[in-house]
Design a protein around this motif. Structure first.
Motif, PDB file in Angstrom:
ATOM      1  N   ASP A 134       8.568   4.859   6.585  1.00  0.00           N
ATOM      2  CA  ASP A 134       7.457   4.558   7.490  1.00  0.00           C
ATOM      3  C   ASP A 134       6.122   4.943   6.859  1.00  0.00           C
ATOM      4  O   ASP A 134       5.349   5.731   7.418  1.00  0.00           O
ATOM      5  CB  ASP A 134       7.655   5.277   8.828  1.00  0.00           C
ATOM      6  CG  ASP A 134       7.781   6.793   8.676  1.00  0.00           C
ATOM      7  OD1 ASP A 134       7.903   7.269   7.520  1.00  0.00           O
ATOM      8  OD2 ASP A 134       7.748   7.494   9.702  1.00  0.00           O
ATOM      9  N   MET A 135       5.864   4.384   5.692  1.00  0.00           N
ATOM     10  CA  MET A 135       4.648   4.715   4.945  1.00  0.00           C
ATOM     11  C   MET A 135       4.408   3.660   3.882  1.00  0.00           C
ATOM     12  O   MET A 135       5.325   2.913   3.525  1.00  0.00           O
ATOM     13  CB  MET A 135       4.777   6.094   4.293  1.00  0.00           C
ATOM     14  CG  MET A 135       5.869   6.182   3.245  1.00  0.00           C
ATOM     15  SD  MET A 135       6.251   7.884   2.733  1.00  0.00           S
ATOM     16  CE  MET A 135       7.202   8.479   4.153  1.00  0.00           C
TER      17      MET A 135
ATOM     18  N   LYS B  68      11.007  11.296   2.992  1.00  0.00           N
ATOM     19  CA  LYS B  68      10.594  11.615   4.367  1.00  0.00           C
ATOM     20  C   LYS B  68      10.600  13.116   4.619  1.00  0.00           C
ATOM     21  O   LYS B  68       9.685  13.659   5.258  1.00  0.00           O
ATOM     22  CB  LYS B  68      11.508  10.894   5.370  1.00  0.00           C
ATOM     23  CG  LYS B  68      11.258   9.395   5.430  1.00  0.00           C
ATOM     24  CD  LYS B  68      12.017   8.728   6.558  1.00  0.00           C
ATOM     25  CE  LYS B  68      13.496   8.639   6.282  1.00  0.00           C
ATOM     26  NZ  LYS B  68      14.208   7.816   7.298  1.00  0.00           N
TER      27      LYS B  68
ATOM     28  N   ARG C 119       3.101  10.858   2.972  1.00  0.00           N
ATOM     29  CA  ARG C 119       2.590   9.748   3.781  1.00  0.00           C
ATOM     30  C   ARG C 119       2.232   8.522   2.939  1.00  0.00           C
ATOM     31  O   ARG C 119       1.960   7.462   3.492  1.00  0.00           O
ATOM     32  CB  ARG C 119       1.357  10.221   4.561  1.00  0.00           C
ATOM     33  CG  ARG C 119       1.624  11.385   5.502  1.00  0.00           C
ATOM     34  CD  ARG C 119       2.381  10.967   6.743  1.00  0.00           C
ATOM     35  NE  ARG C 119       1.518  10.206   7.619  1.00  0.00           N
ATOM     36  CZ  ARG C 119       0.655  10.751   8.477  1.00  0.00           C
ATOM     37  NH1 ARG C 119       0.570  12.074   8.581  1.00  0.00           N
ATOM     38  NH2 ARG C 119      -0.087   9.992   9.243  1.00  0.00           N
ATOM     39  N   VAL C 120       2.236   8.697   1.629  1.00  0.00           N
ATOM     40  CA  VAL C 120       1.996   7.591   0.693  1.00  0.00           C
ATOM     41  C   VAL C 120       2.911   7.800  -0.508  1.00  0.00           C
ATOM     42  O   VAL C 120       3.025   8.916  -1.010  1.00  0.00           O
ATOM     43  CB  VAL C 120       0.528   7.537   0.207  1.00  0.00           C
ATOM     44  CG1 VAL C 120       0.343   6.409  -0.803  1.00  0.00           C
ATOM     45  CG2 VAL C 120      -0.443   7.378   1.369  1.00  0.00           C
TER      46      VAL C 120
ATOM     47  N   ALA D 265      -0.897   4.291   6.288  1.00  0.00           N
ATOM     48  CA  ALA D 265      -0.475   5.683   6.106  1.00  0.00           C
ATOM     49  C   ALA D 265      -0.730   6.497   7.373  1.00  0.00           C
ATOM     50  O   ALA D 265       0.125   7.288   7.799  1.00  0.00           O
ATOM     51  CB  ALA D 265      -1.219   6.298   4.918  1.00  0.00           C
TER      52      ALA D 265
ATOM     53  N   ARG E 112       1.718   5.494  10.081  1.00  0.00           N
ATOM     54  CA  ARG E 112       3.122   5.635   9.692  1.00  0.00           C
ATOM     55  C   ARG E 112       3.859   4.293   9.763  1.00  0.00           C
ATOM     56  O   ARG E 112       4.920   4.152  10.367  1.00  0.00           O
ATOM     57  CB  ARG E 112       3.825   6.681  10.571  1.00  0.00           C
ATOM     58  CG  ARG E 112       3.240   8.082  10.423  1.00  0.00           C
ATOM     59  CD  ARG E 112       3.997   9.086  11.282  1.00  0.00           C
ATOM     60  NE  ARG E 112       3.433  10.414  11.205  1.00  0.00           N
ATOM     61  CZ  ARG E 112       3.758  11.331  10.283  1.00  0.00           C
ATOM     62  NH1 ARG E 112       4.644  11.048   9.356  1.00  0.00           N
ATOM     63  NH2 ARG E 112       3.183  12.518  10.294  1.00  0.00           N
TER      64      ARG E 112
END
Length: 274
Positions: free
Chosen positions: A192-193, A164, A169-170, A36, A39
Motif C-alpha cells: 500500500d505504497m 510493510k 511509505r515509499v 505515499a 497509503r
C-alpha cells in the motif's frame, strides 16, 4: 513548463505503443507523494529509449508498462516523441535519478520512511550514507540487496511483509531494466505504497557512476557517455536499439504505423527477478 501547462496536457500518450505520461518533476513528485500519504499502491518507472524498446520487443511487457500509474519520459528522445507526436510542450525530461532525489527530499521533509530494494550490498553500503548526508532528516526504514535470482514460491509475500513491517511509505527499486519494472508490477498488489523503478539511480547516488556533462544530457548524448563508461555491457543496447527507436518514431509520426498501445495488463506475474 508550469503546473498549469502540465494540468492541461496531463495524461498518457503512446510512444511506440508504450504509454508515457506528460509530466514534469513537480507534477510527478506530487503524485507519488500523494499516494505515499494516502497509503495507495502506485507503480512508477522512468523510461528512456531502452525502456520503451523493451516494451516494443515484448508485447506482454508492453502491457505491464501500460498498467503503471506513472511512466515518466526519462530520456530526451522520449520527451521529443511526446512533443513531436502529441504536441505535449514538455521543456525537460523527468530523469529517474533526479526524480529519485526529489521524492527522497520530500519524503525526508514529511518524515515518511523509504525502503531501498535492489542492487548489491556494497552499492547500498555507499548509497545509504550518501543519502543521509544529502538529507539528514531522512528515515531509511530498510535496505535489501538483490538476490540476483528468480523468486521462490511465497517469496513475494515475504518481501512485502518485510517492507510493510519496516514502516516504509515509499519503495525505491533498483534492479535494472526490465527486471525492476516486472518486480514493481508483481509487488504492487501486495503493498500500500508507491514503488519507484529507479534504474541506475542507486549507482549514481552511491558515487559509482558519474553523470555526463549538462550539454550532453540536453542534446540526448547521455547514451554516448554511458557507452564510453560501460562499452561491453551497453553496446548492444545503444548501437542496435537507438536506430530502431528512431525508425519506429518516424513511422509513428508520419502515420505509417499506428503504434496502438496494448491494453494494460491485469494478470499476476508469478516468476520474476528478486
Amino acid at each position: 513548463m508550469s503546473a498549469g501547462q502540465v494540468a492541461t496536457q496531463s495524461g498518457k500518450r503512446s510512444v511506440l505503443g508504450v504509454l508515457v505520461d506528460v509530466t514534469d518533476y513537480a507534477d510527478a513528485t506530487a503524485r507519488i507523494m500523494e499516494a505515499a500519504r494516502e497509503r495507495r499502491p502506485y507503480a512508477v518507472t522512468a523510461l528512456a529509449v531502452h525502456g520503451v524498446m523493451t516494451g516494443v520487443q515484448d508485447k506482454a511487457h508492453n502491457a505491464r508498462l501500460n498498467s503503471f500509474d506513472l511512466v515518466t519520459p526519462d530520456g530526451q528522445p522520449v520527451r521529443w516523441a511526446l512533443n513531436l507526436v502529441h504536441h505535449a510542450g514538455l521543456t525537460d525530461r523527468v530523469y529517474g535519478p533526479t526524480l529519485t532525489l526529489k521524492v527522497v527530499e520530500q519524503a525526508s521533509a514529511e518524515g515518511l520512511p523509504i525502503y531501498l530494494y535492489g542492487s548489491t550490498q556494497p552499492t547500498l553500503d555507499r548509497l545509504v550514507p550518501a543519502l543521509e548526508k544529502m538529507f539528514p532528516a531522512l528515515k531509511i526504514a530498510g535496505v535489501e540487496a538483490s538476490k540476483f535470482r528468480t523468486n521462490q514460491p511465497g517469496e513475494a509475500e515475504e518481501i512485502a511483509e518485510r517492507i510493510k513491517a519496516s514502516g516504509a511509505r515509499v519503495v525505491l527499486v533498483g534492479l535494472g531494466c526490465p527486471r525492476q519494472e516486472i518486480f514493481t508490477y508483481a509487488m504492487r498488489p501486495l503493498l500500500d505504497m508507491p514503488l519507484l523503478a529507479v534504474g541506475a539511480a542507486f549507482d549514481y547516488h552511491a558515487g559509482l557512476l558519474k553523470n555526463p556533462p549538462a550539454w550532453m544530457q540536453k542534446y540526448a548524448l547521455e547514451w554516448l557517455w554511458r557507452l564510453g563508461l560501460e562499452p561491453k555491457r551497453l553496446w548492444k543496447r545503444y548501437v542496435l536499439l537507438n536506430p530502431a527507436y528512431l525508425t519506429r518514431l518516424a513511422a509513428q509520426r508520419s502515420g505509417l504505423w499506428k503504434a496502438t498501445p496494448p491494453a494494460p495488463a491485469t494478470e499476476p506475474v508469478t516468476t520474476f527477478a528478486v
